[in-house]
Design a protein around this motif. Structure first.
Motif, PDB file in Angstrom:
ATOM      1  N   LEU A  79       0.836  -1.208   0.000  1.00 30.27           N
ATOM      2  CA  LEU A  79       0.000   0.000   0.000  1.00 30.27           C
ATOM      3  C   LEU A  79       0.867   1.252   0.000  1.00 30.27           C
ATOM      4  O   LEU A  79       0.574   2.214  -0.712  1.00 30.27           O
ATOM      5  N   ARG A  80       1.919   1.232   0.784  1.00 30.32           N
ATOM      6  CA  ARG A  80       2.821   2.386   0.817  1.00 30.32           C
ATOM      7  C   ARG A  80       3.499   2.581  -0.532  1.00 30.32           C
ATOM      8  O   ARG A  80       3.682   3.709  -0.989  1.00 30.32           O
ATOM      9  N   ALA A  81       3.882   1.484  -1.200  1.00 32.03           N
ATOM     10  CA  ALA A  81       4.501   1.581  -2.526  1.00 32.03           C
ATOM     11  C   ALA A  81       3.528   2.171  -3.541  1.00 32.03           C
ATOM     12  O   ALA A  81       3.944   2.876  -4.460  1.00 32.03           O
ATOM     13  N   LEU A  82       2.240   1.886  -3.369  1.00 30.16           N
ATOM     14  CA  LEU A  82       1.211   2.433  -4.252  1.00 30.16           C
ATOM     15  C   LEU A  82       0.779   3.840  -3.828  1.00 30.16           C
ATOM     16  O   LEU A  82      -0.053   4.459  -4.477  1.00 30.16           O
ATOM     17  N   ASP A  83       1.331   4.321  -2.711  1.00 27.53           N
ATOM     18  CA  ASP A  83       0.940   5.603  -2.127  1.00 27.53           C
ATOM     19  C   ASP A  83      -0.558   5.618  -1.806  1.00 27.53           C
ATOM     20  O   ASP A  83      -1.242   6.612  -2.030  1.00 27.53           O
ATOM     21  N   THR A  84      -1.045   4.481  -1.311  1.00 32.09           N
ATOM     22  CA  THR A  84      -2.448   4.329  -0.946  1.00 32.09           C
ATOM     23  C   THR A  84      -2.598   4.497   0.558  1.00 32.09           C
ATOM     24  O   THR A  84      -1.961   3.757   1.321  1.00 32.09           O
ATOM     25  N   PRO A  85      -3.413   5.447   0.995  1.00 28.46           N
ATOM     26  CA  PRO A  85      -3.622   5.597   2.433  1.00 28.46           C
ATOM     27  C   PRO A  85      -4.359   4.384   2.994  1.00 28.46           C
ATOM     28  O   PRO A  85      -5.115   3.718   2.277  1.00 28.46           O
ATOM     29  N   PHE A  86      -4.121   4.102   4.267  1.00 29.76           N
ATOM     30  CA  PHE A  86      -4.792   2.974   4.890  1.00 29.76           C
ATOM     31  C   PHE A  86      -5.132   3.284   6.332  1.00 29.76           C
ATOM     32  O   PHE A  86      -4.513   4.129   6.970  1.00 29.76           O
ATOM     33  N   ILE A  87      -6.140   2.584   6.801  1.00 28.80           N
ATOM     34  CA  ILE A  87      -6.612   2.691   8.181  1.00 28.80           C
ATOM     35  C   ILE A  87      -6.449   1.316   8.795  1.00 28.80           C
ATOM     36  O   ILE A  87      -6.815   0.308   8.180  1.00 28.80           O
ATOM     37  N   ALA A  91      -7.831  -5.122  16.961  1.00 26.61           N
ATOM     38  CA  ALA A  91      -7.958  -5.316  18.409  1.00 26.61           C
ATOM     39  C   ALA A  91      -6.686  -5.942  18.946  1.00 26.61           C
ATOM     40  O   ALA A  91      -6.608  -6.277  20.119  1.00 26.61           O
ATOM     41  N   ASP A  92      -5.685  -6.089  18.100  1.00 26.31           N
ATOM     42  CA  ASP A  92      -4.445  -6.760  18.469  1.00 26.31           C
ATOM     43  C   ASP A  92      -3.558  -5.819  19.269  1.00 26.31           C
ATOM     44  O   ASP A  92      -2.893  -4.963  18.705  1.00 26.31           O
ATOM     45  N   ALA A  93      -3.565  -6.004  20.569  1.00 24.47           N
ATOM     46  CA  ALA A  93      -2.774  -5.141  21.444  1.00 24.47           C
ATOM     47  C   ALA A  93      -1.286  -5.497  21.407  1.00 24.47           C
ATOM     48  O   ALA A  93      -0.465  -4.758  21.917  1.00 24.47           O
ATOM     49  N   SER A  94      -0.927  -6.624  20.793  1.00 25.10           N
ATOM     50  CA  SER A  94       0.477  -7.030  20.771  1.00 25.10           C
ATOM     51  C   SER A  94       1.298  -6.235  19.761  1.00 25.10           C
ATOM     52  O   SER A  94       2.508  -6.263  19.788  1.00 25.10           O
ATOM     53  N   VAL A  95       0.638  -5.537  18.850  1.00 22.89           N
ATOM     54  CA  VAL A  95       1.329  -4.700  17.873  1.00 22.89           C
ATOM     55  C   VAL A  95       1.203  -3.260  18.346  1.00 22.89           C
ATOM     56  O   VAL A  95       0.115  -2.741  18.473  1.00 22.89           O
ATOM     57  N   THR A  96       2.331  -2.621  18.596  1.00 24.45           N
ATOM     58  CA  THR A  96       2.290  -1.281  19.164  1.00 24.45           C
ATOM     59  C   THR A  96       2.134  -0.222  18.097  1.00 24.45           C
ATOM     60  O   THR A  96       2.507  -0.416  16.944  1.00 24.45           O
ATOM     61  N   HIS A  97       1.586   0.913  18.506  1.00 26.77           N
ATOM     62  CA  HIS A  97       1.410   2.045  17.594  1.00 26.77           C
ATOM     63  C   HIS A  97       2.752   2.624  17.152  1.00 26.77           C
ATOM     64  O   HIS A  97       2.828   3.286  16.140  1.00 26.77           O
ATOM     65  N   GLY A  98       3.815   2.385  17.907  1.00 26.80           N
ATOM     66  CA  GLY A  98       5.102   2.988  17.603  1.00 26.80           C
ATOM     67  C   GLY A  98       5.871   2.317  16.489  1.00 26.80           C
ATOM     68  O   GLY A  98       6.875   2.843  16.039  1.00 26.80           O
ATOM     69  N   GLU A  99       5.433   1.151  16.027  1.00 27.95           N
ATOM     70  CA  GLU A  99       6.157   0.484  14.955  1.00 27.95           C
ATOM     71  C   GLU A  99       5.996   1.275  13.662  1.00 27.95           C
ATOM     72  O   GLU A  99       4.903   1.462  13.168  1.00 27.95           O
ATOM     73  N   THR A 100       7.111   1.723  13.107  1.00 32.40           N
ATOM     74  CA  THR A 100       7.095   2.646  11.985  1.00 32.40           C
ATOM     75  C   THR A 100       6.291   2.140  10.799  1.00 32.40           C
ATOM     76  O   THR A 100       5.531   2.879  10.206  1.00 32.40           O
ATOM     77  N   PHE A 102       3.717   0.459  10.606  1.00 30.72           N
ATOM     78  CA  PHE A 102       2.292   0.582  10.801  1.00 30.72           C
ATOM     79  C   PHE A 102       1.873   2.010  11.136  1.00 30.72           C
ATOM     80  O   PHE A 102       0.777   2.432  10.794  1.00 30.72           O
ATOM     81  N   ALA A 103       2.727   2.750  11.790  1.00 34.35           N
ATOM     82  CA  ALA A 103       2.345   4.067  12.278  1.00 34.35           C
ATOM     83  C   ALA A 103       2.401   5.155  11.217  1.00 34.35           C
ATOM     84  O   ALA A 103       1.628   6.090  11.249  1.00 34.35           O
ATOM     85  N   ASP A 104       3.329   5.049  10.269  1.00 35.98           N
ATOM     86  CA  ASP A 104       3.450   6.084   9.241  1.00 35.98           C
ATOM     87  C   ASP A 104       2.207   6.121   8.365  1.00 35.98           C
ATOM     88  O   ASP A 104       1.853   5.126   7.748  1.00 35.98           O
ATOM     89  N   HIS A 105       1.585   7.265   8.307  1.00 33.84           N
ATOM     90  CA  HIS A 105       0.455   7.504   7.411  1.00 33.84           C
ATOM     91  C   HIS A 105      -0.728   6.583   7.659  1.00 33.84           C
ATOM     92  O   HIS A 105      -1.477   6.281   6.738  1.00 33.84           O
ATOM     93  N   ALA A 106      -0.893   6.123   8.874  1.00 34.20           N
ATOM     94  CA  ALA A 106      -2.029   5.242   9.162  1.00 34.20           C
ATOM     95  C   ALA A 106      -2.746   5.725  10.410  1.00 34.20           C
ATOM     96  O   ALA A 106      -2.130   6.124  11.384  1.00 34.20           O
ATOM     97  N   GLU A 107      -4.044   5.667  10.337  1.00 36.58           N
ATOM     98  CA  GLU A 107      -4.872   5.972  11.492  1.00 36.58           C
ATOM     99  C   GLU A 107      -5.347   4.645  12.077  1.00 36.58           C
ATOM    100  O   GLU A 107      -5.616   3.700  11.345  1.00 36.58           O
ATOM    101  N   TRP A 108      -5.445   4.596  13.390  1.00 41.56           N
ATOM    102  CA  TRP A 108      -5.864   3.379  14.085  1.00 41.56           C
ATOM    103  C   TRP A 108      -7.307   3.507  14.539  1.00 41.56           C
ATOM    104  O   TRP A 108      -7.687   4.518  15.122  1.00 41.56           O
ATOM    105  N   ILE A 109      -8.092   2.471  14.287  1.00 39.32           N
ATOM    106  CA  ILE A 109      -9.458   2.361  14.788  1.00 39.32           C
ATOM    107  C   ILE A 109      -9.510   1.067  15.594  1.00 39.32           C
ATOM    108  O   ILE A 109      -9.159  -0.008  15.079  1.00 39.32           O
ATOM    109  N   ALA A 110      -9.943   1.172  16.834  1.00 40.37           N
ATOM    110  CA  ALA A 110     -10.011  -0.012  17.691  1.00 40.37           C
ATOM    111  C   ALA A 110     -11.271  -0.815  17.386  1.00 40.37           C
ATOM    112  O   ALA A 110     -12.293  -0.264  16.984  1.00 40.37           O
TER     113      ALA A 110
END
Length: 127
Positions: A79-87, A91-100, A102-110
């Motif tokens: 998706l990033r290679a296609l320059d496609t935004p993603f959300i 509910a996976d709490a084991s993946v942190t928001h700080g991982e680059t 996933f965090a770059d250009h992505a909004e999180w919805i629980a």
């Protein structure tokens, strides 16, 4: 019933839905369809999503990070290679928001997904 806070997308913007839970995938598909989006998928398998992205270029994507125990990292990279935004809808709490990746250009919805929050996030991601 949630209030419609975003206008119907002009031309039916396409949304790739990557979700491995069938009921959640169906719910997302219905939400998006009712709002005038064209849904690509939903797909719940990493390899299937990557195959779909060989021929399709969605306007935006909604993805779960954990697909049957596999991280969606290759999908995010595509998706990033296609320059496609993603959300990210997860509910996976084991993946942190700080991982680059996933965090770059992505909004999180629980999960469980709030329709109003999702529609607002879609509007911000692909106005």
């Amino acid at each position: 019933m949630p209030q419609d806070i975003t206008p119907r997308p002009a031309g039916g913007r396409s949304v790739l839905v990557v979700e491995d839970e069938p009921l959640i995938a169906m719910e997302l598909e219905m939400m998006l369809d009712q709002r005038g989006y064209r849904v690509l998928g939903p797909v719940g398998v990493l390899e299937t999503a990557l195959l779909l992205l060989q021929d399709a270029w969605p306007d935006v994507a909604i993805l779960d990070l954990n697909l049957h125990g596999q991280l969606a990292t290759p999908i995010v990279e595509r998706l990033r290679a296609l320059d496609t935004p993603f959300i990210i809808a997860s509910a996976d709490a084991s993946v942190t928001h700080g991982e680059t990746i996933f965090a770059d250009h992505a909004e999180w919805i629980a999960k469980p997904i709030d329709e109003d929050l999702l529609m607002a996030a879609l509007h911000r991601a692909a106005p």
